[in-house]
Design an enzyme around this catalytic site. Structure first.
Site, PDB file in Angstrom:
ATOM      1  N   ASN A   1      55.264  48.177  53.385  1.00 23.00           N
ATOM      2  CA  ASN A   1      56.461  49.040  53.470  1.00 23.00           C
ATOM      3  C   ASN A   1      56.329  50.370  52.717  1.00 23.00           C
ATOM      4  O   ASN A   1      56.886  51.376  53.135  1.00 23.00           O
ATOM      5  CB  ASN A   1      57.715  48.279  53.034  1.00 23.00           C
ATOM      6  CG  ASN A   1      57.625  47.735  51.645  1.00 23.00           C
ATOM      7  OD1 ASN A   1      56.544  47.469  51.130  1.00 23.00           O
ATOM      8  ND2 ASN A   1      58.761  47.559  51.010  1.00 23.00           N
TER       9      ASN A   1
ATOM     10  N   LYS B   1      43.626  45.191  47.904  1.00 26.26           N
ATOM     11  CA  LYS B   1      43.698  44.771  49.308  1.00 26.26           C
ATOM     12  C   LYS B   1      45.030  45.213  49.888  1.00 26.26           C
ATOM     13  O   LYS B   1      46.073  44.640  49.592  1.00 26.26           O
ATOM     14  CB  LYS B   1      43.572  43.252  49.449  1.00 26.26           C
ATOM     15  CG  LYS B   1      43.303  42.874  50.908  1.00 26.26           C
ATOM     16  CD  LYS B   1      43.752  41.491  51.284  1.00 26.26           C
ATOM     17  CE  LYS B   1      45.186  41.407  51.725  1.00 26.26           C
ATOM     18  NZ  LYS B   1      45.542  42.171  52.930  1.00 26.26           N
TER      19      LYS B   1
ATOM     20  N   GLY C   1      55.193  41.553  47.891  1.00 21.90           N
ATOM     21  CA  GLY C   1      55.344  41.051  49.260  1.00 21.90           C
ATOM     22  C   GLY C   1      56.363  39.936  49.315  1.00 21.90           C
ATOM     23  O   GLY C   1      57.328  39.911  48.537  1.00 21.90           O
TER      24      GLY C   1
ATOM     25  N   GLU D   1      57.286  33.716  49.690  1.00 25.30           N
ATOM     26  CA  GLU D   1      56.442  32.571  50.043  1.00 25.30           C
ATOM     27  C   GLU D   1      55.000  32.809  49.573  1.00 25.30           C
ATOM     28  O   GLU D   1      54.390  31.961  48.912  1.00 25.30           O
ATOM     29  CB  GLU D   1      56.493  32.420  51.563  1.00 25.30           C
ATOM     30  CG  GLU D   1      55.945  31.131  52.069  1.00 25.30           C
ATOM     31  CD  GLU D   1      55.839  31.153  53.584  1.00 25.30           C
ATOM     32  OE1 GLU D   1      56.529  31.959  54.243  1.00 25.30           O
ATOM     33  OE2 GLU D   1      55.024  30.367  54.101  1.00 25.30           O
TER      34      GLU D   1
ATOM     35  N   GLY E   1      54.023  35.088  47.422  1.00 25.82           N
ATOM     36  CA  GLY E   1      54.029  35.311  45.974  1.00 25.82           C
ATOM     37  C   GLY E   1      53.926  33.999  45.216  1.00 25.82           C
ATOM     38  O   GLY E   1      53.175  33.875  44.243  1.00 25.82           O
TER      39      GLY E   1
ATOM     40  N   GLU F   1      56.193  40.983  42.707  1.00 24.98           N
ATOM     41  CA  GLU F   1      57.358  41.778  43.115  1.00 24.98           C
ATOM     42  C   GLU F   1      57.712  41.313  44.524  1.00 24.98           C
ATOM     43  O   GLU F   1      56.966  41.574  45.458  1.00 24.98           O
ATOM     44  CB  GLU F   1      56.956  43.263  43.065  1.00 24.98           C
ATOM     45  CG  GLU F   1      58.091  44.146  42.679  1.00 24.98           C
ATOM     46  CD  GLU F   1      58.940  44.472  43.872  1.00 24.98           C
ATOM     47  OE1 GLU F   1      59.845  43.659  44.204  1.00 24.98           O
ATOM     48  OE2 GLU F   1      58.702  45.518  44.468  1.00 24.98           O
TER      49      GLU F   1
ATOM     50  N   CYS G   1      62.218  46.539  49.381  1.00 28.93           N
ATOM     51  CA  CYS G   1      62.504  45.315  48.626  1.00 28.93           C
ATOM     52  C   CYS G   1      63.867  45.424  47.948  1.00 28.93           C
ATOM     53  O   CYS G   1      64.565  44.449  47.788  1.00 28.93           O
ATOM     54  CB  CYS G   1      61.415  45.069  47.608  1.00 28.93           C
ATOM     55  SG  CYS G   1      61.036  46.495  46.598  1.00 28.93           S
TER      56      CYS G   1
ATOM     57  N   GLU H   1      66.617  37.729  53.103  1.00 26.59           N
ATOM     58  CA  GLU H   1      66.200  39.136  53.164  1.00 26.59           C
ATOM     59  C   GLU H   1      65.825  39.468  54.613  1.00 26.59           C
ATOM     60  O   GLU H   1      64.971  38.805  55.210  1.00 26.59           O
ATOM     61  CB  GLU H   1      64.992  39.346  52.248  1.00 26.59           C
ATOM     62  CG  GLU H   1      64.529  40.786  52.204  1.00 26.59           C
ATOM     63  CD  GLU H   1      63.356  40.997  51.249  1.00 26.59           C
ATOM     64  OE1 GLU H   1      62.472  40.122  51.193  1.00 26.59           O
ATOM     65  OE2 GLU H   1      63.324  42.037  50.579  1.00 26.59           O
TER      66      GLU H   1
ATOM     67  N   GLU I   1      56.793  46.309  36.671  1.00 21.79           N
ATOM     68  CA  GLU I   1      55.835  47.396  36.846  1.00 21.79           C
ATOM     69  C   GLU I   1      56.512  48.663  36.327  1.00 21.79           C
ATOM     70  O   GLU I   1      57.693  48.670  36.002  1.00 21.79           O
ATOM     71  CB  GLU I   1      55.451  47.534  38.310  1.00 21.79           C
ATOM     72  CG  GLU I   1      54.728  46.285  38.807  1.00 21.79           C
ATOM     73  CD  GLU I   1      54.031  46.506  40.124  1.00 21.79           C
ATOM     74  OE1 GLU I   1      52.921  47.042  40.129  1.00 21.79           O
ATOM     75  OE2 GLU I   1      54.626  46.161  41.152  1.00 21.79           O
TER      76      GLU I   1
HETATM   77  P1  TAP Z   1      53.341  39.077  52.980  1.00 20.45           P
HETATM   78  O1  TAP Z   1      52.881  38.154  54.040  1.00 20.45           O
HETATM   79  O2  TAP Z   1      53.776  38.534  51.693  1.00 20.45           O
HETATM   80  O3  TAP Z   1      52.142  40.139  52.752  1.00 20.45           O
HETATM   81  C1  TAP Z   1      52.041  41.016  51.649  1.00 20.45           C
HETATM   82  C2  TAP Z   1      50.561  41.170  51.290  1.00 20.45           C
HETATM   83  O4  TAP Z   1      50.018  39.898  50.934  1.00 20.45           O
HETATM   84  C3  TAP Z   1      49.688  41.662  52.440  1.00 20.45           C
HETATM   85  O5  TAP Z   1      48.621  42.437  51.925  1.00 20.45           O
HETATM   86  C4  TAP Z   1      49.144  40.368  53.007  1.00 20.45           C
HETATM   87  O6  TAP Z   1      47.947  40.533  53.727  1.00 20.45           O
HETATM   88  C5  TAP Z   1      48.904  39.578  51.748  1.00 20.45           C
HETATM   89  N1  TAP Z   1      48.889  38.143  51.925  1.00 20.45           N
HETATM   90  C6  TAP Z   1      49.443  37.388  52.912  1.00 20.45           C
HETATM   91  N2  TAP Z   1      49.178  36.076  52.721  1.00 20.45           N
HETATM   92  C7  TAP Z   1      48.427  36.001  51.589  1.00 20.45           C
HETATM   93  C8  TAP Z   1      47.826  34.911  50.867  1.00 20.45           C
HETATM   94  N3  TAP Z   1      47.967  33.646  51.270  1.00 20.45           N
HETATM   95  N4  TAP Z   1      47.130  35.203  49.741  1.00 20.45           N
HETATM   96  C9  TAP Z   1      46.989  36.464  49.305  1.00 20.45           C
HETATM   97  N5  TAP Z   1      47.521  37.542  49.959  1.00 20.45           N
HETATM   98  C10 TAP Z   1      48.241  37.306  51.079  1.00 20.45           C
HETATM   99  O7  TAP Z   1      54.473  39.953  53.495  1.00 20.45           O
HETATM  100  P2  TAP Z   1      54.600  40.559  54.964  1.00 20.45           P
HETATM  101  O8  TAP Z   1      54.138  39.662  56.056  1.00 20.45           O
HETATM  102  O9  TAP Z   1      53.941  41.856  54.894  1.00 20.45           O
HETATM  103  O10 TAP Z   1      56.168  40.642  55.087  1.00 20.45           O
HETATM  104  C11 TAP Z   1      56.933  39.462  55.182  1.00 20.45           C
HETATM  105  C12 TAP Z   1      58.194  39.621  54.379  1.00 20.45           C
HETATM  106  O11 TAP Z   1      57.877  39.892  52.997  1.00 20.45           O
HETATM  107  C13 TAP Z   1      59.043  40.811  54.766  1.00 20.45           C
HETATM  108  O12 TAP Z   1      59.830  40.600  55.883  1.00 20.45           O
HETATM  109  C14 TAP Z   1      59.840  41.007  53.501  1.00 20.45           C
HETATM  110  O13 TAP Z   1      60.888  40.092  53.447  1.00 20.45           O
HETATM  111  C15 TAP Z   1      58.848  40.700  52.435  1.00 20.45           C
HETATM  112  N6  TAP Z   1      58.227  41.936  51.899  1.00 20.45           N
HETATM  113  C16 TAP Z   1      58.653  42.319  50.683  1.00 20.45           C
HETATM  114  C17 TAP Z   1      58.111  43.467  50.141  1.00 20.45           C
HETATM  115  C18 TAP Z   1      58.551  43.893  48.803  1.00 20.45           C
HETATM  116  S1  TAP Z   1      58.405  45.436  48.381  1.00 20.45           S
HETATM  117  N7  TAP Z   1      59.023  43.043  47.949  1.00 20.45           N
HETATM  118  C19 TAP Z   1      57.178  44.214  50.831  1.00 20.45           C
HETATM  119  C20 TAP Z   1      56.751  43.773  52.082  1.00 20.45           C
HETATM  120  C21 TAP Z   1      57.287  42.606  52.595  1.00 20.45           C
HETATM  121  P3  TAP Z   1      47.921  40.658  55.330  1.00 20.45           P
HETATM  122  O14 TAP Z   1      49.238  41.176  55.748  1.00 20.45           O
HETATM  123  O15 TAP Z   1      46.815  41.613  55.538  1.00 20.45           O
HETATM  124  O16 TAP Z   1      47.627  39.283  55.834  1.00 20.45           O
END
Ligand code: TAP
Length: 492
Positions: free
Chosen positions: A156, A179, A232, A235, A237, A254, A288, A389, A466
């Site tokens: 995002n 990454k 991210g 789940e 996290g 975060e 977020c 969310e 942070e």
């Molecule tokens: P996540 O799946 O949590 O991805 C965030 C980061 O973590 C990406 O770089 C992702 O890599 C990586 N990741 C995914 N699974 C992982 C694992 N098992 N081990 C280590 N790293 C892993 O989030 P998303 O799919 O981008 O978004 C899903 C939801 O997360 C959103 O709808 C929102 O609710 C939330 N989100 C929150 C924030 C903030 S700022 N808090 C930001 C983004 C999303 P890949 O994507 O390359 O697989």
């Protein structure tokens, strides 16, 4: 934008650009059109291991981890300057890859520049202390870098949220492996390419791309990983926290929110409406700390919702690269579907959609992932769209009668990242700010943050903070040294 960017985006490891061990590349898309934008290297577990090995070697053999924080500061200031001189290029790349408007991307890049400058200023202020202890002893502490730090970033705010962790880790003398999210890796890679020119030793800043489950987990599980910073979903996290716990390494998490915006009857409704719209429709709601739950006093409920709905309806959607666009697309077709699903569930659970509530399916925007700014009024507190969310431009609204009820509604969530209050009453502002379970509270202000202010959440929103003055120190370990000063009596 049409066509693919010519130069492929490969990993940056050890100061060199490399397509990874297997040479695989995959396209990333422009969310405004879903057309291919660039070819990006895709890594696997062996690439994660390689990046960690290179980072560890650089940490042990280069000058970076030495006591010379002033030298690190110089390199970081140069890095900030390089980014600033190419701000427009980076902003455009961010917009093409993530979808946000150019204005938003420019703001993000300026924040990144300021963050690096800020932590550069702290790089030579990482110091220990002397401690009084009994006897003829000198006791002091040292602050040492951790080693190799891992940074996993979301899509995002692709560069901003990556650098928010990487920059202080570097300032403290660590070697970083970043990454970015597979959907939005372009600016992180372009940033990694700047390190050499800034005078940062090869291998101190590395960027590797690949799925989170393989490359991300590979990085965190690696024996050389000394800390992880993750932004991210909750789940993922929690999964990372489990790995970190098994490895006894620190994890900064975060994880998003469902932030309340509480509006009291004395608030300036026009200002509040603008702040509320900015806080939920900015970045197409993919924030977020989006103010996604409006909790408004019953006496001004209709008047305020009308004002916010007017702004929502007038918002011009379009590709972020076009100057007149006020809101860009959502990041991917999957995410569009997820957001639309939440709005449908809110409708079926009794919410009234008073603005938006649909994707844009007229040409030319139908090709992209555009979803209209949406307001759901009177949704029952138990509705899925109220509890979870959404991460899109969707505001849910609840009226309240008493301050106690407003606080109860605001805190009735598993999250605790951010909360906003709108009131002219000083005592209401301060007393309610204390009662809100949120790591950050703003009064008469849309969400705003600075590199010098802490950013982090309570409850399910994360662990650790942070930004802020302690941020560089957080990437160090403390060692206590005690020296016996007694001089043995000469034997007679
Ligand atoms: P996540 O799946 O949590 O991805 C965030 C980061 O973590 C990406 O770089 C992702 O890599 C990586 N990741 C995914 N699974 C992982 C694992 N098992 N081990 C280590 N790293 C892993 O989030 P998303 O799919 O981008 O978004 C899903 C939801 O997360 C959103 O709808 C929102 O609710 C939330 N989100 C929150 C924030 C903030 S700022 N808090 C930001 C983004 C999303 P890949 O994507 O390359 O697989």
């Amino acid at each position: 934008m049409s066509g693919t960017l010519e130069r492929p985006f490969d990993f940056v490891i050890g100061g060199a650009e490399t397509p990874g061990a297997r040479g695989e590349r995959a396209p990333v898309k422009n969310p405004a059109s879903n057309a291919e934008l660039a070819q990006v290297a895709v890594g696997h577990a062996d690439d994660a291991r390689h990046a960690m090995e290179v980072a560890q070697t650089a940490f042990e053999s280069s000058w970076w981890a030495s006591d010379d924080g002033g030298r690190r500061a110089k390199a970081l200031v140069k890095l900030a300057g390089l980014l600033e001189s190419r701000l427009e290029e980076f902003a455009r790349l961010e917009t093409l890859n993530m979808g946000k408007t150019l204005k938003e991307s420019r703001g993000d890049m300026a924040f990144v520049v300021r963050t690096i400058e800020y932590v550069a200023g702290l790089a030579d202020k990482v110091q220990g202390e002397t401690i009084s202890v009994p006897g003829a002893r000198l006791d002091y502490t040292l602050r040492e870098p951790l080693g190799v730090t891992v940074h996993i970033a979301p899509w995002n705010y692709p560069l901003l949220l990556a650098v928010r962790g990487v920059a202080p880790a570097l300032a403290a003398g660590n070697a970083a492996v970043l990454k970015p999210a597979s959907l939005t890796p372009l600016t992180a890679i372009a940033f990694g390419r700047l390190a050499k020119e800034a005078g940062i030793p090869d291998g101190i800043l590395n960027v590797v791309v690949g799925s989170g489950s393989e490359v991300g987990e590979g990085l965190v599980s690696d024996v050389r990983c000394r800390s992880v910073t993750f932004t991210g979903s909750g789940e993922v996290g929690r999964r990372i926290a489990e790995i970190a716990a098994r490895r006894t390494i620190p994890a900064t998490l975060e994880l998003g929110g469902k932030s309340p915006v509480v509006v009291f009857p004395d608030a300036d409704l026009d200002r509040a409406a603008r702040g509320i719209a900015f806080g939920i429709f900015g970045n197409a709601g993919q924030m977020c700390w989006a103010g996604s739950r409006l909790i408004v006093h019953a006496s001004v409920h209709r008047a305020l919702v009308e004002r916010v709905a007017k702004i929502a309806t007038a918002t011009r959607l379009g590709p972020g690269t076009e100057a007149e666009s006020e809101m860009g697309p959502l990041v991917s077709p999957d995410h569009l579907q997820k957001v639309a699903g939440y709005v449908e569930s809110a409708r079926s659970e009794g919410g009234k959609v008073v603005a938006g509530g649909s994707r844009v399916d007229e040409a030319p925007l139908a090709e992209g992932n555009f979803y209209r700014p949406t307001i759901v009024d009177d949704a029952p507190p138990a509705a899925k769209a109220v509890r979870e969310e959404i991460f899109g431009p969707v505001l849910v609204v609840h009226p309240f009668e008493t301050t106690d009820e407003a606080v109860r509604l605001a805190n009735a969530t598993d999250f605790g990242l951010f909360a906003a209050l709108w009131t002219k009453e000083l005592s209401t502002a301060h007393s309610v700010a204390r009662r809100l379970e949120a790591g950050m509270v703003s009064v008469n202000e849309a969400p705003v943050t600075f590199p010098q202010t802490p950013f982090g959440g309570f409850k399910g929103s994360g662990l650790g903070f942070e930004q802020g003055a302690d941020v560089v120190r957080a990437y160090t370990r403390r060692k206590n040294v005690v020296v016996n000063l007694s001089v043995p009596k000469p034997k007679t």
